[in-house]
Design a protein around this motif. Structure first.
Motif, PDB file in Angstrom:
ATOM      1  N   ARG A  75      30.252  29.068  34.935  1.00  0.00           N
ATOM      2  CA  ARG A  75      29.540  30.345  34.972  1.00  0.00           C
ATOM      3  C   ARG A  75      30.417  31.441  35.561  1.00  0.00           C
ATOM      4  O   ARG A  75      30.440  32.582  35.070  1.00  0.00           O
ATOM      5  CB  ARG A  75      28.251  30.196  35.785  1.00  0.00           C
ATOM      6  N   VAL A  76      31.140  31.118  36.603  1.00  0.00           N
ATOM      7  CA  VAL A  76      32.050  32.081  37.226  1.00  0.00           C
ATOM      8  C   VAL A  76      33.199  32.402  36.269  1.00  0.00           C
ATOM      9  O   VAL A  76      33.537  33.574  36.059  1.00  0.00           O
ATOM     10  CB  VAL A  76      32.609  31.525  38.550  1.00  0.00           C
ATOM     11  N   ALA A  77      33.795  31.373  35.689  1.00  0.00           N
ATOM     12  CA  ALA A  77      34.928  31.585  34.786  1.00  0.00           C
ATOM     13  C   ALA A  77      34.530  32.414  33.572  1.00  0.00           C
ATOM     14  O   ALA A  77      35.255  33.331  33.159  1.00  0.00           O
ATOM     15  CB  ALA A  77      35.483  30.234  34.348  1.00  0.00           C
ATOM     16  N   ARG A  78      33.355  32.118  33.007  1.00  0.00           N
ATOM     17  CA  ARG A  78      32.913  32.829  31.801  1.00  0.00           C
ATOM     18  C   ARG A  78      32.690  34.310  32.083  1.00  0.00           C
ATOM     19  O   ARG A  78      33.095  35.172  31.294  1.00  0.00           O
ATOM     20  CB  ARG A  78      31.627  32.192  31.270  1.00  0.00           C
ATOM     21  N   LEU A  79      32.045  34.609  33.210  1.00  0.00           N
ATOM     22  CA  LEU A  79      31.796  36.011  33.519  1.00  0.00           C
ATOM     23  C   LEU A  79      33.084  36.723  33.924  1.00  0.00           C
ATOM     24  O   LEU A  79      33.263  37.902  33.635  1.00  0.00           O
ATOM     25  CB  LEU A  79      30.754  36.128  34.637  1.00  0.00           C
ATOM     26  N   ALA A  80      34.004  35.997  34.548  1.00  0.00           N
ATOM     27  CA  ALA A  80      35.276  36.608  34.947  1.00  0.00           C
ATOM     28  C   ALA A  80      36.042  37.125  33.742  1.00  0.00           C
ATOM     29  O   ALA A  80      36.579  38.242  33.756  1.00  0.00           O
ATOM     30  CB  ALA A  80      36.119  35.604  35.725  1.00  0.00           C
ATOM     31  N   VAL A  81      36.100  36.327  32.671  1.00  0.00           N
ATOM     32  CA  VAL A  81      36.853  36.775  31.488  1.00  0.00           C
ATOM     33  C   VAL A  81      36.133  37.928  30.792  1.00  0.00           C
ATOM     34  O   VAL A  81      36.772  38.742  30.107  1.00  0.00           O
ATOM     35  CB  VAL A  81      37.111  35.613  30.503  1.00  0.00           C
ATOM     36  N   ALA A  82      34.824  38.013  30.959  1.00  0.00           N
ATOM     37  CA  ALA A  82      34.091  39.140  30.384  1.00  0.00           C
ATOM     38  C   ALA A  82      34.277  40.400  31.220  1.00  0.00           C
ATOM     39  O   ALA A  82      34.262  41.523  30.701  1.00  0.00           O
ATOM     40  CB  ALA A  82      32.607  38.791  30.276  1.00  0.00           C
ATOM     41  N   VAL A  83      34.464  40.221  32.528  1.00  0.00           N
ATOM     42  CA  VAL A  83      34.584  41.359  33.440  1.00  0.00           C
ATOM     43  C   VAL A  83      35.996  41.945  33.443  1.00  0.00           C
ATOM     44  O   VAL A  83      36.178  43.159  33.551  1.00  0.00           O
ATOM     45  CB  VAL A  83      34.186  40.920  34.876  1.00  0.00           C
ATOM     46  N   LEU A  84      37.010  41.098  33.299  1.00  0.00           N
ATOM     47  CA  LEU A  84      38.395  41.571  33.422  1.00  0.00           C
ATOM     48  C   LEU A  84      38.720  42.782  32.539  1.00  0.00           C
ATOM     49  O   LEU A  84      39.325  43.746  33.017  1.00  0.00           O
ATOM     50  CB  LEU A  84      39.360  40.419  33.127  1.00  0.00           C
ATOM     51  N   PRO A  85      38.351  42.784  31.244  1.00  0.00           N
ATOM     52  CA  PRO A  85      38.675  43.965  30.427  1.00  0.00           C
ATOM     53  C   PRO A  85      38.008  45.246  30.927  1.00  0.00           C
ATOM     54  O   PRO A  85      38.459  46.343  30.593  1.00  0.00           O
ATOM     55  CB  PRO A  85      38.144  43.581  29.032  1.00  0.00           C
ATOM     56  N   ARG A  86      36.959  45.095  31.718  1.00  0.00           N
ATOM     57  CA  ARG A  86      36.242  46.271  32.214  1.00  0.00           C
ATOM     58  C   ARG A  86      36.858  46.840  33.484  1.00  0.00           C
ATOM     59  O   ARG A  86      36.564  47.978  33.857  1.00  0.00           O
ATOM     60  CB  ARG A  86      34.779  45.903  32.467  1.00  0.00           C
ATOM     61  N   ILE A  87      37.697  46.064  34.176  1.00  0.00           N
ATOM     62  CA  ILE A  87      38.282  46.561  35.423  1.00  0.00           C
ATOM     63  C   ILE A  87      39.799  46.739  35.348  1.00  0.00           C
ATOM     64  O   ILE A  87      40.386  47.382  36.222  1.00  0.00           O
ATOM     65  CB  ILE A  87      37.927  45.641  36.614  1.00  0.00           C
ATOM     66  N   VAL A  88      40.421  46.171  34.323  1.00  0.00           N
ATOM     67  CA  VAL A  88      41.873  46.299  34.163  1.00  0.00           C
ATOM     68  C   VAL A  88      42.175  47.565  33.376  1.00  0.00           C
ATOM     69  O   VAL A  88      41.519  47.854  32.369  1.00  0.00           O
ATOM     70  CB  VAL A  88      42.450  45.062  33.438  1.00  0.00           C
ATOM     71  N   ALA A  89      43.159  48.319  33.829  1.00  0.00           N
ATOM     72  CA  ALA A  89      43.521  49.566  33.162  1.00  0.00           C
ATOM     73  C   ALA A  89      44.028  49.296  31.748  1.00  0.00           C
ATOM     74  O   ALA A  89      44.689  48.280  31.492  1.00  0.00           O
ATOM     75  CB  ALA A  89      44.593  50.293  33.969  1.00  0.00           C
ATOM     76  N   LYS A  90      43.704  50.187  30.830  1.00  0.00           N
ATOM     77  CA  LYS A  90      44.118  50.027  29.440  1.00  0.00           C
ATOM     78  C   LYS A  90      45.640  49.969  29.349  1.00  0.00           C
ATOM     79  O   LYS A  90      46.347  50.771  29.959  1.00  0.00           O
ATOM     80  CB  LYS A  90      43.582  51.195  28.604  1.00  0.00           C
ATOM     81  N   GLY A  91      46.139  49.008  28.588  1.00  0.00           N
ATOM     82  CA  GLY A  91      47.576  48.876  28.428  1.00  0.00           C
ATOM     83  C   GLY A  91      48.238  47.933  29.408  1.00  0.00           C
ATOM     84  O   GLY A  91      49.446  47.680  29.307  1.00  0.00           O
ATOM     85  N   ASP A  92      47.480  47.400  30.355  1.00  0.00           N
ATOM     86  CA  ASP A  92      48.055  46.458  31.326  1.00  0.00           C
ATOM     87  C   ASP A  92      48.355  45.140  30.601  1.00  0.00           C
ATOM     88  O   ASP A  92      47.448  44.415  30.186  1.00  0.00           O
ATOM     89  CB  ASP A  92      47.072  46.225  32.475  1.00  0.00           C
ATOM     90  N   ALA A  93      49.651  44.836  30.458  1.00  0.00           N
ATOM     91  CA  ALA A  93      50.074  43.658  29.679  1.00  0.00           C
ATOM     92  C   ALA A  93      49.628  42.348  30.317  1.00  0.00           C
ATOM     93  O   ALA A  93      49.590  41.313  29.640  1.00  0.00           O
ATOM     94  CB  ALA A  93      51.593  43.672  29.521  1.00  0.00           C
ATOM     95  N   ARG A  94      49.282  42.363  31.590  1.00  0.00           N
ATOM     96  CA  ARG A  94      48.883  41.125  32.265  1.00  0.00           C
ATOM     97  C   ARG A  94      47.516  40.633  31.815  1.00  0.00           C
ATOM     98  O   ARG A  94      47.178  39.459  32.022  1.00  0.00           O
ATOM     99  CB  ARG A  94      48.870  41.335  33.779  1.00  0.00           C
ATOM    100  N   LEU A  95      46.709  41.493  31.218  1.00  0.00           N
ATOM    101  CA  LEU A  95      45.347  41.119  30.852  1.00  0.00           C
ATOM    102  C   LEU A  95      45.332  39.908  29.915  1.00  0.00           C
ATOM    103  O   LEU A  95      44.522  38.984  30.106  1.00  0.00           O
ATOM    104  CB  LEU A  95      44.632  42.303  30.196  1.00  0.00           C
ATOM    105  N   VAL A  96      46.211  39.898  28.926  1.00  0.00           N
ATOM    106  CA  VAL A  96      46.213  38.782  27.966  1.00  0.00           C
ATOM    107  C   VAL A  96      46.532  37.470  28.662  1.00  0.00           C
ATOM    108  O   VAL A  96      45.917  36.432  28.388  1.00  0.00           O
ATOM    109  CB  VAL A  96      47.208  39.046  26.818  1.00  0.00           C
ATOM    110  N   SER A  97      47.471  37.487  29.597  1.00  0.00           N
ATOM    111  CA  SER A  97      47.824  36.242  30.285  1.00  0.00           C
ATOM    112  C   SER A  97      46.672  35.746  31.154  1.00  0.00           C
ATOM    113  O   SER A  97      46.434  34.537  31.251  1.00  0.00           O
ATOM    114  CB  SER A  97      49.092  36.432  31.126  1.00  0.00           C
ATOM    115  N   TRP A  98      45.937  36.653  31.767  1.00  0.00           N
ATOM    116  CA  TRP A  98      44.785  36.252  32.577  1.00  0.00           C
ATOM    117  C   TRP A  98      43.690  35.663  31.696  1.00  0.00           C
ATOM    118  O   TRP A  98      43.071  34.661  32.044  1.00  0.00           O
ATOM    119  CB  TRP A  98      44.258  37.444  33.370  1.00  0.00           C
ATOM    120  N   LEU A  99      43.443  36.305  30.553  1.00  0.00           N
ATOM    121  CA  LEU A  99      42.419  35.787  29.648  1.00  0.00           C
ATOM    122  C   LEU A  99      42.855  34.469  29.021  1.00  0.00           C
ATOM    123  O   LEU A  99      42.029  33.588  28.762  1.00  0.00           O
ATOM    124  CB  LEU A  99      42.119  36.815  28.554  1.00  0.00           C
ATOM    125  N   SER A 100      44.168  34.319  28.797  1.00  0.00           N
ATOM    126  CA  SER A 100      44.672  33.080  28.208  1.00  0.00           C
ATOM    127  C   SER A 100      44.425  31.882  29.129  1.00  0.00           C
ATOM    128  O   SER A 100      44.300  30.745  28.653  1.00  0.00           O
ATOM    129  CB  SER A 100      46.172  33.202  27.912  1.00  0.00           C
TER     130      SER A 100
END
Length: 345
Positions: free
Chosen positions: A224-249
């Protein structure tokens, strides 16, 4: 003014005046009763509560104010009586009740918060502002009890939960948001999930401390924590931050298929070759729901004519799951160049 507080004879005489035909007399009786009765014992509360049904709105308003007097002890009977006024036909009474609820309810009281959130969903804009003020007086960002209420509403009343979280966001400060961070890894996974949802709304996009904490959660043992975390990350990470894909991966490696599916869905909108590659990998997942999510995501991520995507989609046309086959067909329709002979075949 002349009787001592708690004078039983005076209270009895004033209580009798509650039945007077004159509205001004009934209102004066309510005001006097709230001043005379020490801590408002049960029989006094019953008398005042009965006045909440009075035909005169001024008497009903005075009764709410009497129940919410700062000198009284908070209890459930008083709270229930005031909450019942949220359905009063008169807007003045409803507003009086909304502002009174924080005075008769303890901080974090779930029933009070639920009642105000439910009211805020269906009232007009002016009344909603009053309701949000009341909610902010009943909850505190970073407070575990508040997040427990969020969890309860997430399950039982998602609409009310949305009102609550938005109210938290309006009243949040950087300090209160920071206090929520430790709750992301609460022993109760639902508390952590609620904390992540609240943080997504109360922090500034690109907030380093919040991103550092949430980016560790896609691999959390509680799905439950992991699922919501991946949904939340795109909402708090600045657009264009290349690290987002690695975190979601990291979520794509989770043992739970629901987390892997959520990770792939979160890639939609991240236009980068890395995001596309991560989604392509999902097409080979052992679970059908993940393969379906990957095909649907690629329909938005892939560039038209991408031969690698077309080949991967053609493989999925033979998938054992019918919904995956349908998603693969839709992916081909989105990516293939019109007239492509191999796709037509």
């Amino acid at each position: 003014k002349v009787a001592a507080k708690g004078d039983e004879d005076a209270i009895a005489w004033v209580s009798a005046s509650i039945e007077d035909n004159d509205a001004l007399t009934r209102r004066a009786a309510v005001d006097a009763l709230s001043l005379l009765a020490e801590q408002q014992p049960g029989n006094t509360i019953t008398t005042i509560t009965a006045c909440l049904q009075d035909r005169d709105f001024a008497v009903r308003r005075a009764s709410i104010e009497a129940l919410a007097s700062e000198t009284v002890v908070k209890d459930q009977a008083r709270l229930d009586a005031v909450c019942s006024c949220l359905s009063d036909r008169d807007a003045v009474i409803r507003n009086t009740a909304i502002l009174a609820i924080p005075k008769v309810a303890d901080l974090g009281d779930r029933r009070a918060i639920g009642a105000v959130c439910a009211y805020a969903r269906q009232c007009g804009d002016a009344e909603r502002r009053q309701a949000i003020t009341a909610i902010q007086a009943l909850v505190r960002v970073g407070d575990e009890q508040t997040l427990t209420v969020v969890c309860g509403l997430l399950d039982s009343a998602p609409g009310e939960c949305e009102v609550l979280i938005n109210a938290l966001a309006l009243g949040a400060s950087r300090e209160s948001a920071a206090a929520t961070l430790p709750l992301l890894v609460h022993a109760d996974g639902k508390i952590g999930a609620a904390a992540a949802e609240v943080l997504a709304l109360v922090v500034d996009k690109g907030d380093t401390s919040t991103i550092d904490a949430v980016s560790m959660l896609p691999k959390h043992h509680d799905h439950r924590v992991a699922r919501l975390a991946v949904a939340v990350l795109p909402r708090i990470v600045a657009k264009g931050d290349a690290r987002l894909v690695s975190w979601l991966s990291a979520g794509l490696l989770h043992c739970e298929a629901e987390v892997r599916s959520a990770s792939i869905r979160a890639l939609v909108g991240v236009q980068s070759p890395a995001a596309t590659r991560a989604a392509v990998a999902g097409l080979a997942d052992p679970e059908a729901q993940v393969r379906r999510a990957a095909a649907e995501a690629l329909a938005s991520l892939a560039e038209q004519g991408d031969s690698n995507i077309i080949r991967a989609a053609r493989v999925r046309l033979k998938d054992r799951d019918s919904q995956v086959r349908q998603s693969a067909l839709a992916l081909l329709a989105a990516v293939a160049v019109k007239g492509d002979r191999h796709v037509v075949e």
